[in-house]
Design an enzyme around this catalytic site. Sequence first.
Site, PDB file in Angstrom:
ATOM      1  N   GLY A   1     -31.235 -67.662  -7.941  1.00  9.66           N
ATOM      2  CA  GLY A   1     -32.485 -66.925  -7.704  1.00  9.66           C
ATOM      3  C   GLY A   1     -32.432 -65.961  -6.543  1.00  9.66           C
TER       4      GLY A   1
ATOM      5  N   ASP B   1     -26.695 -57.685 -15.810  1.00  7.64           N
ATOM      6  CA  ASP B   1     -26.138 -58.925 -15.245  1.00  7.64           C
ATOM      7  C   ASP B   1     -25.127 -59.562 -16.199  1.00  7.64           C
ATOM      8  OD1 ASP B   1     -28.154 -58.377 -13.476  1.00  7.64           O
ATOM      9  OD2 ASP B   1     -28.789 -60.456 -13.258  1.00  7.64           O
TER      10      ASP B   1
ATOM     11  N   ALA C   1     -24.564 -65.443 -14.795  1.00  6.40           N
ATOM     12  CA  ALA C   1     -23.262 -66.065 -14.541  1.00  6.40           C
ATOM     13  C   ALA C   1     -23.218 -67.456 -15.162  1.00  6.40           C
ATOM     14  CB  ALA C   1     -22.996 -66.137 -13.034  1.00  6.40           C
TER      15      ALA C   1
ATOM     16  N   GLY D   1     -27.347 -62.387  -9.786  1.00  7.77           N
ATOM     17  CA  GLY D   1     -26.949 -62.594 -11.174  1.00  7.77           C
ATOM     18  C   GLY D   1     -26.579 -64.027 -11.505  1.00  7.77           C
ATOM     19  N   SER D   2     -27.173 -64.988 -10.782  1.00  9.94           N
ATOM     20  CA  SER D   2     -26.779 -66.393 -10.984  1.00  9.94           C
ATOM     21  C   SER D   2     -27.103 -66.884 -12.392  1.00  9.94           C
ATOM     22  CB  SER D   2     -27.457 -67.291  -9.956  1.00  9.94           C
ATOM     23  OG  SER D   2     -28.857 -67.130 -10.044  1.00  9.94           O
TER      24      SER D   2
HETATM   25  O1  PMV Z   1     -32.528 -59.734  -9.360  1.00 11.64           O
HETATM   26  P1  PMV Z   1     -31.740 -59.741 -10.631  1.00 11.64           P
HETATM   27  O2  PMV Z   1     -30.336 -60.187 -10.452  1.00 11.64           O
HETATM   28  O3  PMV Z   1     -32.453 -60.492 -11.711  1.00 11.64           O
HETATM   29  O4  PMV Z   1     -31.606 -58.202 -11.100  1.00 11.64           O
HETATM   30  C1  PMV Z   1     -32.681 -57.516 -11.682  1.00 11.64           C
HETATM   31  C2  PMV Z   1     -32.312 -56.086 -11.958  1.00 11.64           C
HETATM   32  C3  PMV Z   1     -33.476 -55.281 -12.522  1.00 11.64           C
HETATM   33  O5  PMV Z   1     -33.003 -53.945 -12.679  1.00 11.64           O
HETATM   34  C4  PMV Z   1     -34.661 -55.269 -11.582  1.00 11.64           C
HETATM   35  C5  PMV Z   1     -33.931 -55.817 -13.874  1.00 11.64           C
HETATM   36  C6  PMV Z   1     -32.947 -55.616 -15.016  1.00 11.64           C
HETATM   37  O6  PMV Z   1     -33.146 -56.273 -16.036  1.00 11.64           O
HETATM   38  O7  PMV Z   1     -32.020 -54.798 -14.896  1.00 11.64           O
END
Ligand code: PMV
Length: 306
Positions: free
Chosen positions: A93, A142, A101, A97-98
């Site tokens: 969280g 991700d 992953a 990208g946990s």
């Molecule tokens: O915070 P994370 O790892 O969930 O990254 C979100 C990235 C966003 O551009 C805000 C959303 C997406 O789906 O790309």
Amino acid sequence: MTAIGLGKIILLGEHAVVYGFPALAAALDRGVAIAAVPTPAGGSLRIDIPAWNLKVTATDDHPVARSLLAIVDSLGLGRPTVSLVGDAQIPPGAGLGSSAALAVAVSRALLTHAKRKLDAREITAAASASEALMHGKPSGVDVALAIAGGIGVFRKTTGLRSFASPTLRVLVGPSGAPRTTSAMVERVAEATASSADDPRLRALGGLTDTGTTALLAKDLVGLGAAMNRAHDLLSELGVSTEQLDSLCEAARVSGAYGAKLTGAGGGGAVIAIAPREREQAVLTEWKNVGVTGFVATVGGGAGTAA
Ligand code: PMV
């Protein structure tokens, strides 16, 4: 056998990527590792990741249980009696990208256990089904990085275009503040009336191009400036916090070329790039306010940036 899914950072373009603009993103040199072992007789699919205090059975009422079921359904594996035992080198969280992953590592471990071949399209579909449950409408950046590794420019329409880049050292500071990606994506939708014509989204997309050109030219001053500008725009869109702003400011005052939030914001992590001799100063400043950062080496295949 252990299966891996890599964590990621978004160097430039988060949120704008949801509206079709490009994002520059890189896999971390760490992520989630999962081994699949047979569950004792009669037991159901379960997962145990001590590093995240996570112990869930697929029949539980828990988001990770629903995610496991989405993965086995997508892979057509029925209800395997398998225990997934894992280790994680990234916090959950934190915008690193946990969840992707984890989904990729689980998909690979289950396929290997079932003696099926590791097909990137199947793994992408399974991990994306899991991400859709976790995040609503993820762009897919991700999952793409968790599978492919490396560095590249991601667009929703074309997926990940990987390339060789100078190796880049990135300081990563997980703030420890929880947030949900979907709430932050919603906040940006409100701020922009969900319009790709919003000038701030356009500018964020443009910074991906500027920053990518700077990185390829080993121009860390230029890349840092693009990151600083991106942070300001993300802040205008309402996804930064006082803590993220001050972690970025602390990095800049300590000599970083640039710093920004990474991922959805609202908490999660910041990233910074700095001259090698200033890295420790940045990490020390973060440590002084309770944030234990680390240095990630990303990209590669085309020399070293500074
Ligand atoms: O915070 P994370 O790892 O969930 O990254 C979100 C990235 C966003 O551009 C805000 C959303 C997406 O789906 O790309």
